[in-house]
Design a protein around this motif. Sequence first.
Motif, PDB file in Angstrom:
ATOM      1  N   ASN A  25       1.240  -1.253  -0.370  1.00  0.00           N
ATOM      2  CA  ASN A  25       0.152   0.026  -0.377  1.00  0.00           C
ATOM      3  C   ASN A  25       1.115   1.000  -0.726  1.00  0.00           C
ATOM      4  O   ASN A  25       2.314   1.156   0.270  1.00  0.00           O
ATOM      5  N   GLY A  26      -0.102   2.588   0.268  1.00  0.00           N
ATOM      6  CA  GLY A  26       1.148   3.462   0.081  1.00  0.00           C
ATOM      7  C   GLY A  26       1.145   4.160   1.859  1.00  0.00           C
ATOM      8  O   GLY A  26       1.970   5.607   1.076  1.00  0.00           O
ATOM      9  N   GLU A  27       1.023   4.019   2.160  1.00  0.00           N
ATOM     10  CA  GLU A  27       1.325   4.491   3.822  1.00  0.00           C
ATOM     11  C   GLU A  27       2.702   4.812   3.574  1.00  0.00           C
ATOM     12  O   GLU A  27       3.212   3.248   2.945  1.00  0.00           O
ATOM     13  N   ASP A  28       2.698   5.770   4.573  1.00  0.00           N
ATOM     14  CA  ASP A  28       4.185   5.617   5.218  1.00  0.00           C
ATOM     15  C   ASP A  28       4.964   4.192   5.944  1.00  0.00           C
ATOM     16  O   ASP A  28       3.457   3.804   6.670  1.00  0.00           O
ATOM     17  N   ILE A  29       6.183   4.069   6.070  1.00  0.00           N
ATOM     18  CA  ILE A  29       6.175   2.979   6.616  1.00  0.00           C
ATOM     19  C   ILE A  29       6.564   2.988   7.992  1.00  0.00           C
ATOM     20  O   ILE A  29       8.037   3.971   8.734  1.00  0.00           O
ATOM     21  N   CYS A  30       5.739   3.344   9.306  1.00  0.00           N
ATOM     22  CA  CYS A  30       6.333   3.428  10.282  1.00  0.00           C
ATOM     23  C   CYS A  30       5.557   2.348  11.187  1.00  0.00           C
ATOM     24  O   CYS A  30       5.343   1.389  11.061  1.00  0.00           O
TER      25      CYS A  30
ATOM     26  N   TYR B 259       8.855  -2.053   1.067  1.00  0.00           N
ATOM     27  CA  TYR B 259       7.050  -1.528   1.204  1.00  0.00           C
ATOM     28  C   TYR B 259       6.404  -1.620   2.417  1.00  0.00           C
ATOM     29  O   TYR B 259       7.207  -2.365   2.920  1.00  0.00           O
ATOM     30  N   ASN B 260       5.409  -1.155   2.444  1.00  0.00           N
ATOM     31  CA  ASN B 260       4.479  -1.089   3.651  1.00  0.00           C
ATOM     32  C   ASN B 260       3.509  -2.253   2.885  1.00  0.00           C
ATOM     33  O   ASN B 260       2.628  -2.140   2.193  1.00  0.00           O
ATOM     34  N   SER B 261       3.038  -3.606   3.849  1.00  0.00           N
ATOM     35  CA  SER B 261       2.482  -4.397   3.467  1.00  0.00           C
ATOM     36  C   SER B 261       1.142  -4.510   3.304  1.00  0.00           C
ATOM     37  O   SER B 261       0.408  -3.436   4.663  1.00  0.00           O
ATOM     38  N   GLY B 262       0.292  -4.154   2.576  1.00  0.00           N
ATOM     39  CA  GLY B 262      -0.835  -4.408   2.532  1.00  0.00           C
ATOM     40  C   GLY B 262      -1.645  -5.431   3.019  1.00  0.00           C
ATOM     41  O   GLY B 262      -3.041  -5.994   3.583  1.00  0.00           O
TER      42      GLY B 262
END
Length: 247
Positions: A137-142, A178-181
């Motif tokens: 997904n396109g979210e920030d990786i936090c 990447y941030n996982s979906g």
Amino acid sequence: MKILVVTVAGMARRFSESVGKDSLKCLYYKENPREALLFQMLRQASSFDKYIIVGGFLFEELTEFIEKNLSDLKDKILLVKNGHFVDYGSCYSLYLGINRAEEFGYRQLVFAEGDLFLDKETFRQICDAKCDVVTSNGEDICADRAVAFYYDMESRIHYLYDTEHKALRIQEPFTAVYNSGQVWKFVNKERLERIAGNLSKEELIGTNLVIIQKYFGLLKRKEYQQLRFQRWVNCNTLADFEKTLEG
């Protein structure tokens, strides 16, 4: 046969704190039960022959919600109780889902974590895909909220998650991150069941990434598809849930 496994057994401490009472993330709604994440996910998954839902925390509420709001799907829904939702991690819920799926002659199995809001089109692409699928997904990786994955120099996938929500560490050269979906598709029934059947107790008390990593970690990048959600919300808090009601 196509099966959707949804795990919703966790205690949802952060979500309950934000709401002010014990709450199961997948069932929460403000005005209409149709707002609930579980309701929306199952309605989007109309192409599946069976829904295996693994619960634990507030299991009676889960049962009641399904009977009241998803009664038309009762012949498709198999509700499984995880009696170790307090002392085991999320791996055990996925293990139980796979174990029950073995009773059916499925060809494809999709696993989705139950606290997600997903855009319909990308979810449909996952459901319709003929091959194994990982999602992003396109979210920030936090570190305090994300499950991440990266590809090493040989294009092998590696998943990252910090149960203490403090820091994510990559200790080798990598080509992409990447941030996982947090939705996956499995089309190799034999490999999936072999992995689930050979887990140690130490692995069973870990996160579901144990199974995910064992399945996808040995595959070459070209052997599966990576799909990116256009809209995706991981509902860790009430503020997250409210994003799902926007537009």
